[in-house]
Every structure is written in C-alpha cells, then in structure tokens.
Design an enzyme around this catalytic site. Structure first.
Site, PDB file in Angstrom:
ATOM      1  N   LYS A 327       0.831  -1.207   0.000  1.00 23.88           N
ATOM      2  CA  LYS A 327       0.000   0.000   0.000  1.00 23.88           C
ATOM      3  C   LYS A 327       0.870   1.262   0.000  1.00 23.88           C
ATOM      4  O   LYS A 327       0.630   2.187  -0.771  1.00 23.88           O
ATOM      5  CB  LYS A 327      -0.917  -0.028   1.235  1.00 23.88           C
ATOM      6  CG  LYS A 327      -1.909   1.107   1.305  1.00 23.88           C
ATOM      7  CD  LYS A 327      -3.203   0.671   1.960  1.00 23.88           C
ATOM      8  CE  LYS A 327      -3.106   0.539   3.465  1.00 23.88           C
ATOM      9  NZ  LYS A 327      -3.363   1.795   4.178  1.00 23.88           N
ATOM     10  N   ARG A 332       2.831   5.927  -3.294  1.00 22.16           N
ATOM     11  CA  ARG A 332       3.975   6.737  -3.730  1.00 22.16           C
ATOM     12  C   ARG A 332       4.225   6.597  -5.231  1.00 22.16           C
ATOM     13  O   ARG A 332       4.701   7.532  -5.877  1.00 22.16           O
ATOM     14  CB  ARG A 332       5.209   6.340  -2.920  1.00 22.16           C
ATOM     15  CG  ARG A 332       5.128   6.807  -1.454  1.00 22.16           C
ATOM     16  CD  ARG A 332       6.072   6.014  -0.569  1.00 22.16           C
ATOM     17  NE  ARG A 332       6.222   6.547   0.773  1.00 22.16           N
ATOM     18  CZ  ARG A 332       5.398   6.291   1.806  1.00 22.16           C
ATOM     19  NH1 ARG A 332       4.320   5.541   1.635  1.00 22.16           N
ATOM     20  NH2 ARG A 332       5.656   6.799   3.004  1.00 22.16           N
ATOM     21  N   SER A 473       7.575   8.750  12.372  1.00 21.02           N
ATOM     22  CA  SER A 473       6.494   8.624  11.389  1.00 21.02           C
ATOM     23  C   SER A 473       7.010   8.800   9.972  1.00 21.02           C
ATOM     24  O   SER A 473       7.504   9.869   9.597  1.00 21.02           O
ATOM     25  CB  SER A 473       5.406   9.670  11.661  1.00 21.02           C
ATOM     26  OG  SER A 473       4.526   9.725  10.556  1.00 21.02           O
ATOM     27  N   GLN A 475       5.108   8.887   7.483  1.00 22.68           N
ATOM     28  CA  GLN A 475       4.176   9.779   6.784  1.00 22.68           C
ATOM     29  C   GLN A 475       4.612  11.230   6.935  1.00 22.68           C
ATOM     30  O   GLN A 475       4.609  11.996   5.970  1.00 22.68           O
ATOM     31  CB  GLN A 475       2.756   9.587   7.316  1.00 22.68           C
ATOM     32  CG  GLN A 475       2.202   8.203   6.992  1.00 22.68           C
ATOM     33  CD  GLN A 475       0.819   7.971   7.558  1.00 22.68           C
ATOM     34  OE1 GLN A 475       0.266   8.819   8.253  1.00 22.68           O
ATOM     35  NE2 GLN A 475       0.260   6.811   7.267  1.00 22.68           N
ATOM     36  N   ASP A 621       2.320  -1.438  11.691  1.00 23.02           N
ATOM     37  CA  ASP A 621       0.990  -1.850  11.215  1.00 23.02           C
ATOM     38  C   ASP A 621       0.678  -3.313  11.525  1.00 23.02           C
ATOM     39  O   ASP A 621      -0.426  -3.783  11.265  1.00 23.02           O
ATOM     40  CB  ASP A 621       0.895  -1.634   9.699  1.00 23.02           C
ATOM     41  CG  ASP A 621       0.879  -0.154   9.345  1.00 23.02           C
ATOM     42  OD1 ASP A 621       0.512   0.659  10.215  1.00 23.02           O
ATOM     43  OD2 ASP A 621       1.255   0.183   8.210  1.00 23.02           O
ATOM     44  N   LYS A 648      -4.124   5.275  14.873  1.00 21.15           N
ATOM     45  CA  LYS A 648      -4.224   4.666  13.530  1.00 21.15           C
ATOM     46  C   LYS A 648      -5.697   4.695  13.095  1.00 21.15           C
ATOM     47  O   LYS A 648      -6.488   5.454  13.635  1.00 21.15           O
ATOM     48  CB  LYS A 648      -3.656   3.247  13.573  1.00 21.15           C
ATOM     49  CG  LYS A 648      -2.157   3.203  13.862  1.00 21.15           C
ATOM     50  CD  LYS A 648      -1.363   3.809  12.728  1.00 21.15           C
ATOM     51  CE  LYS A 648       0.121   3.820  13.017  1.00 21.15           C
ATOM     52  NZ  LYS A 648       0.870   4.581  12.026  1.00 21.15           N
ATOM     53  N   ARG A 652      -5.779   1.133  18.096  1.00 17.19           N
ATOM     54  CA  ARG A 652      -5.562  -0.314  17.899  1.00 17.19           C
ATOM     55  C   ARG A 652      -5.235  -1.050  19.197  1.00 17.19           C
ATOM     56  O   ARG A 652      -5.425  -2.262  19.269  1.00 17.19           O
ATOM     57  CB  ARG A 652      -4.486  -0.546  16.842  1.00 17.19           C
ATOM     58  CG  ARG A 652      -5.008  -0.252  15.460  1.00 17.19           C
ATOM     59  CD  ARG A 652      -4.017  -0.564  14.361  1.00 17.19           C
ATOM     60  NE  ARG A 652      -4.683  -0.429  13.072  1.00 17.19           N
ATOM     61  CZ  ARG A 652      -4.049  -0.194  11.929  1.00 17.19           C
ATOM     62  NH1 ARG A 652      -2.739  -0.067  11.907  1.00 17.19           N
ATOM     63  NH2 ARG A 652      -4.738  -0.103  10.807  1.00 17.19           N
TER      64      ARG A 652
END
Ligand code: S3P
Length: 745
Positions: A327, A332, A473, A475, A621, A648, A652
């Site tokens: 993913k 990207r 992170s 991201q 993840d 998330k 979680r």
C-alpha cells in the site's frame, strides 16, 4: 377516516394520478401484503377501470372529495406542473391526513403547496422515488419498480415526524431504501443525474432525426446509440414539466456540461491525445465505480456498506499465495509518477480503495493515468509544476498516508486545495504535518484540534527547514520531503527511530537525490523527477495475517511469494522469530530498488516475549496480528513505546484489547502498549464471540485469523474497510484453509 394513529400498513391510501408511478406504488404495496385499502383518483375513468381490472386498486373514481374523505394517507402522483391545482382542491379536504407526493423536482412542488395553503402543511412530506420507466399508464404498473431503489424525502424542520415515519414505512414496504435531504440539494443532484441525461438524449435523437427526415440513419445504429438514447423514449409532457420545474438547477448542470464538451472538442480538434485520454480515463473509471455501486443497489450513495465476517473455528493453513501489492509503495508510485517527467509504468499496484483514491485524485488534477488493469498502471507524468487545480475537494477515503503525503505535495502548488476523507480519517491528527509545513511557509487550515479537512492555500513560497520529528512517522517524513521538492534550499528531516524509507528510495530511483546521514534525510529543492518503472512487491503488512495464521496453527505450512522485505518493514519477521516462529526468507532478490523474498512459514510453538522497542516502528501496522500471535504464545507478551497505535485507523491497542477480552484472552492496557497473556499447546486457546473491528481493516483481519485457535466461531462487525488495503482477502483466506463467509447489509 381512521384515527391519526392508524398503523400505516392498514390505513386507507389514496393515490391521486393513476399512471405508471402511482400504479406501481399500489401494485408494490399489494404484492408486499399491504393490509389497508388502496383507492385511486384520476380524471381518466379508463385508467381507473384498468387499475381495478388489474387488481392494483380496490376502488377509485374521477371525483377527489369523496375519495379523500375515505382515506388516511394521500399520495400525489400527478405531473409536477399539475400539483398546484390539486393542492388547491385539497385545501378544504386534507385536514389531519398525511400528504405526500412523488414529484421529481421538490422546490417547485413545495412552492405550489405553499401557494395553495398559504404555508407548507406540517403533515406534507415531499418525496421522490428514484425509479422510472419509459412506459406510461397504470397498465405499465410494476410491483418491483421500487425494490432496491432509493426514495428521497425532503421534509422541512417543522414537518411532523410521525408523518415522515409513516411515509418512510410505506416506501420501505415496497422494498425501497428511504433517505432524506434538503429540497435544494435534491433538485441539484437530480438535475445532474437524471434531468441532464434525459435532456441530452432527447436532443441527440432529435438532432439526428432532423438531419435525416426519413430516419434512415437509425437503421445503422447499434448498441452505442441504443444505450445512450433509451431514455429519449420517455414521456414528453412529463419531461417538459420536469425541465420547466427544475429550470435553474438544470441550466447550471447544462453549463457545466457545455464547458466540459467544449474542452473535449478542443482536445479532439487539436489532436491532444493526453487531454482526451485524461478525460476518457477519468470517465471510464468513474463509470466502473458507478457500476460497482449499481451492483449493490441503484443510486447507492457513498455511505459505507456494512460488511460482517463470520469465521468458523479451527483448521490450518497451507499452500503458496501472493498477497496484493504494498500500500505504501502503491500510493507513492502514483504520486511520484504524476510529478515526474515522462511515462511511468507500474506493476503490482494495489487495487485497494485507498490507493485507488490517490489515483483518482491525480486524475482530478489533470494527470492522464491508464489502468489499473491487473496491477498495471501507466502514468503520464506532468512534471513537478504540471498539476491543475481540481474541481472540488480531494477525497482520500480512509487513508492517513494519502492525506499526509498530499498535504506536503499540495503545499507547494500554485492553487488552493482541500483534503477530505471518511469518518475515521476525520478523527486523525494532522497537526503533525500542518505544523512543520507552516514552518516551511505553507498556509494550511485544519478543523478543530488539527483534524481534517485540510485547506491548503496555494501560491506560498516554501523554504527548507531542519526538522526533528517528535514521533517516528514515515508519513510525516515523506510529507516534508515532498514539500521540500518545492522549497528553496535544503529540507532536513531527522527521525527519532528508523521508519519506512520508500519515499527516499523511490525519489532516488527517479533521479532525485535524497541524502541519508544516520537518522537524517536531506534533499535540495528545485530539482526534477524522471520517470522510472516501478515493480510493487507484495505488502508485508497484508502477508502478516497469513504469517501469524500459520505460526499459531499446528499443521500449517505456507509460502508467501514476492513479499517486500525492506529493512524498515521487517519488524514482524524479527518479532515472530523471537517468539519462536519457524520462518524462513527464501529466494531473496531486489526488485526496482526494494528487497523482496518468499516467506516460508511452518507451525512451531510460540512463546511470549518483551517486544524490543526498536522494532516498534518497523512493525507498526503489524501489531493487531501480532497480538493474536501473543494470545497463542506460552506466557505474557509485553509491548511498550507504541503510543502511535492509538491514532491509527482506530485506537488499535484498545480495539484489540476489547476484542481479545470478548474471546476470553487476558490483557492489560497501558498508555503506550499492552500485555497479552497467552496460552499454547491446547487445541483451543480461547473461545469464539462477536467482536467489533471499528471499521479498521487490520483489526478485522486480525480477528479473522484468531478463529484458527478459537473453540467457537468468531463474528466480526464493520469489515467493509478490508477493501482499503486487501481486496480479495476473503477469497485468499478461504483458499489457504480458513472458513470465512462475508455477509453484507
Ligand atoms: C505509512 C506509515 C505508517 C503506517 C501507515 C503507512 C506510510 O504511518 O502506519 O500504514 O506509507 O508512510 P506513520 O507514519 O503515521 O507511522
């Protein structure tokens, strides 16, 4: 007349205007066991006679007053422009009776009621069944016309809620799905989705017919003509009324259409292949999307489907499988491919909802993208400064990655944009990207608490910064590096612990140098990207569910092919091995700058461990599945330093603790982690039960594999979002040996 509280399914219903629409309502109610009487009023005695003959009505006539007197609910099914006159007749007659209508434009009908009554009666519930046919008259009544179709009600704030509820029940009895929206919104939506296509069909057929008086040309017309123009056979009077009644909204829709047509005309005239391809690809993709919605129900709105998994207990897993593409890399590949000069060919692209949303966003910004077809995507890059302002907000669905990476990329554009997402994404923190982007000179508005939507003001000069990320992170790092492409000078991002480095690898692969010095990634703004082929490996995060499935189940022997084993992603492999898993990496190789291997796993008893803190970002993840491994390991597994798990797609830590508790697994929750007390060596390590995935794909898949060691079946609610990262999960799970069924509501 019966009392106000007469249940709607025994009340006497009067249909005023017994045509195909009113007749189908009567027929549908009869077919679905409606116990009340159905009356009809129509100026054409012949229609009433036919209705009686067909048995769709019980009584009827041409005089309104006596029929109204006998009824509890009155449904107006006359043409929109005839409503005013009927309302006037009803003023002295209607009393407390419930009144509704089926008119396809709502403003005009409401205005007509207001003019006749002097106000909008509170027992009037404007309605519109979104269903039709080119046929007219009660003889064409179809009892299935409204099944799985939508009915839109447009009540005002002071409309009696009991009346709304009664009308709702009436339509639901016909098998329709009932929803509510404001009057004007209804008219705008219908102008675009129904009125404009009818207008175009009428116009095209008329234009062609005029050019060929003898209609010879139609002899040669095949499927394309038939598909496009079927609705030109509809009732002319009705459509004249609709177009007249919804004039303003229709004209606005027509203006947009004419502008689009003019753009396309220019593209054809100038042989502009990219522009044509861009338009057709966007349209084709949108049409396919519509088709998938259609297959569920017609006129389905964008609300999420309710999907429930039910997994039988026991079994084992074996075989050789390939899980879908990564993913992170898929997102990207589209982003960098679009910003590159030249054409980028992508293989193995994840056709999940998240990455498809990213792909659609670039189409909306004028990038021509072919595919995806079986994981292949061709992106016609427009260069770093070639994106165009999208017509509306960019919708990134469930994807935090997309929203954060887009934030960086869009901060450097010349135009304004707005980023929105689904309900789950709307709760996630965005200040972590908005704050450092502002330091670079970006102008970004967030909703309260730094949440989405993000409004990004274009045209701001950006300058590079030296930024120490407060959290590990990828991201945030990627967001700042993407903004850095547009910034003056150097952008330097330091991470407190290593995080996935796909952005850096792909930028380097596209000829844009990102320097790495320990924990610091640096790039210089103002360069260019050059397209390069991308081979997306299988997603180790998706593979994890099957790795854990095999690791916890005696008799399992499974190979997962072509899995990405980038060192910044292999925390799950290290952790499972530390727990005693029999896991081997076979056939290691490098594909398009990313290491790949086949993962071979066989059952071996697991033991609980203290998870090393340095592995946390490398397995971020994978924890939902790892907690299931922990529940099947001898002793306690302890996780700390994982506060990021709380922000998330769901919290979680809590979501897994809640579900595990239902299964009878002992857990202790901490702010930054969890203890899971496991069991091993027994046939069943916990019981079955019903758990809630909270719409989080990874929670849903983690509890699916948990069933392998449960004594009873596990039911998991709210699983539709598995499609964001793992399309085909149910099929693949069944293929390797799980017994999983999916039910949707
Ligand atoms: C991702 C980074 C991680 C991860 C997410 C994908 C990425 O998020 O959880 O699923 O593609 O960069 P954080 O960067 O917030 O840890």
């Amino acid at each position: 007349m019966q009392g106000d509280d007469t249940p709607v399914d025994v009340s006497t219903l009067l249909i005023v205007g017994l045509g195909m629409i009113g007749g189908s309502l009567a027929a549908a109610l009869k077919a679905n066991g409606y116990r009340g009487q159905i009356l009809a009023c129509d100026p054409d005695a012949g229609e009433i006679a036919t209705g009686l003959e067909l048995g769709v009505i019980d009584a009827g006539g041409v005089e309104l007053a006596p029929l109204v007197a006998r009824s509890d609910v009155v449904v107006l099914a006359v043409p929109v422009l005839a409503m005013r006159q009927v309302f006037e007749q009803l003023v002295p007659l209607i009393g407390e009776r419930i009144l509704t209508d089926v008119g396809s434009t709502k403003r005009r009908v409401c205005d007509a009621a207001r003019e006749a009554f002097g106000y909008l009666p509170t027992n009037f519930v404007p309605g519109h069944p979104i269903a039709g046919s080119e046929k007219s008259g009660v003889a064409a009544a179809n009892p299935a016309l409204y099944r799985h179709h939508k009915v839109i009600l447009t009540p005002e704030a002071d409309t009696a809620s009991s009346a709304v509820a009664a009308v709702r029940t009436l339509w639901q009895r016909c098998g329709a799905e009932v929803l509510e929206m404001p009057v004007d919104r209804h008219d705008q939506v219908l102008a675009r989705t129904s009125h404009l296509p009818h207008l175009l069909a009428f116009s095209l057929v008329d234009t062609l017919a005029r050019q060929d008086e003898r209609l010879e040309i139609f002899r040669y017309a095949a499927g394309g003509f038939r598909d496009f123009t079927r609705i030109a056979g509809s009732d002319p009077v009705m459509w004249r009324d609709v177009f007249t009644a919804n004039r303003d909204a229709l004209l606005a829709a027509l203006d947009d259409f004419e502008a689009g047509l003019a753009r396309l005309r220019t593209a054809v005239e100038q042989g502009d292949s990219d522009a044509m391809l861009g338009t057709f690809d966007r349209a084709s993709h949108a049409r396919h999307y519509f088709e998938t919605l259609l297959n569920q129900t017609s006129y389905q709105t964008m609300e999420a489907r309710q999907v429930q998994y039910r997994v039988s207990p026991g079994g084992s897993v074996s075989g050789r499988i390939r899980v879908p593409g990564d993913k992170s890399i898929s997102h990207r590949s589209i982003m960098l491919g679009a910003l590159a000069n030249g054409v980028t060919e992508v293989k193995g692209f994840l056709e999940g909802e998240d990455s498809l949303a990213t792909l659609q966003a670039f189409r909306d910004m004028g990038v021509a993208i072919e595919g995806p077809h079986q994981g292949r995507v061709t992106i016609h890059g427009v260069g770093l400064h070639g994106l165009k302002k999208p017509a509306g907000p960019i919708y990134v669905g469930n994807s935090g990655t997309a929203m954060r990476l887009f934030a960086g990329l869009l901060a450097g554009q010349a135009f304004d944009t707005e980023l929105t997402g689904d309900v789950s994404l709307t709760k996630r923190p965005m200040a972590r990207v908005a704050d450092p982007l502002r330091l670079m000179g970006a102008r970004i508005d967030t909703a309260e608490g730094g949440r989405p939507p993000l409004k990004i003001h274009g045209g701001q000069p950006l300058k590079g910064i030296d930024y120490d990320m407060p959290m590990a992170s990828a991201q945030v790092k990627s967001c700042l590096l993407l903004a850095g492409l547009y910034a003056e000078g150097e952008t330097r991002v330091r991470e407190p612990a290593p995080t996935r480095d796909h952005t850096e690898r792909m930028l380097n692969g596209f000829g844009y140098k990102v320097a790495r010095d320990g924990d610091l990634a640096t790039l210089q703004g103002g360069g260019e990207l050059t397209s390069a082929p991308i081979d997306v490996p299988s997603d180790i995060s998706s593979a994890t569910f099957f790795l854990v499935a095999a690791a916890i189940t005696p008799g399992s022997d499974l190979v997962l092919e072509h899995v990405g084993v980038n060192p910044t992603r292999i925390g799950v492999i290290n952790i499972l091995k530390a727990m005693g898993a029999d896991l081997r990496l076979e056939n290691p190789r490098e594909v398009g700058g990313e290491p790949v291997a086949d993962l071979h796993i066989r059952y071996a008893p697991l033991k609980g461990i203290d998870i090393p803190v340095d592995q946390v970002p490398l397995a971020i993840d994978e924890f939902p599945a790892l907690f299931v491994a922990a529940a099947n390991a001898e002793g306690t597994t302890r996780l700390r330093g994982a506060e990021e798990l709380r922000v998330k797609e769901s919290d979680r830590i809590q979501a897994m603790a809640d579900g595990l508790t239902i299964l009878g697994v002992e857990t202790t929750v901490y702010g930054d982690g969890i203890d899971v007390v496991g069991r091993s060596g027994e046939a069943f390590n916990y019981q079955g039960g019903q758990v809630d995935s909270l719409g989080d794909h990874r929670i849903a898949m983690a509890f699916t594999i948990a069933a392998l060691r449960a004594s009873g079946s596990i039911t998991i609610d709210d699983c539709a979002n598995v499609a964001t990262s793992f399309p085909g999960f149910v099929t693949l799970a069944n293929k390797v040996g799980l017994e999983l069924t999916e039910a949707s509501a």
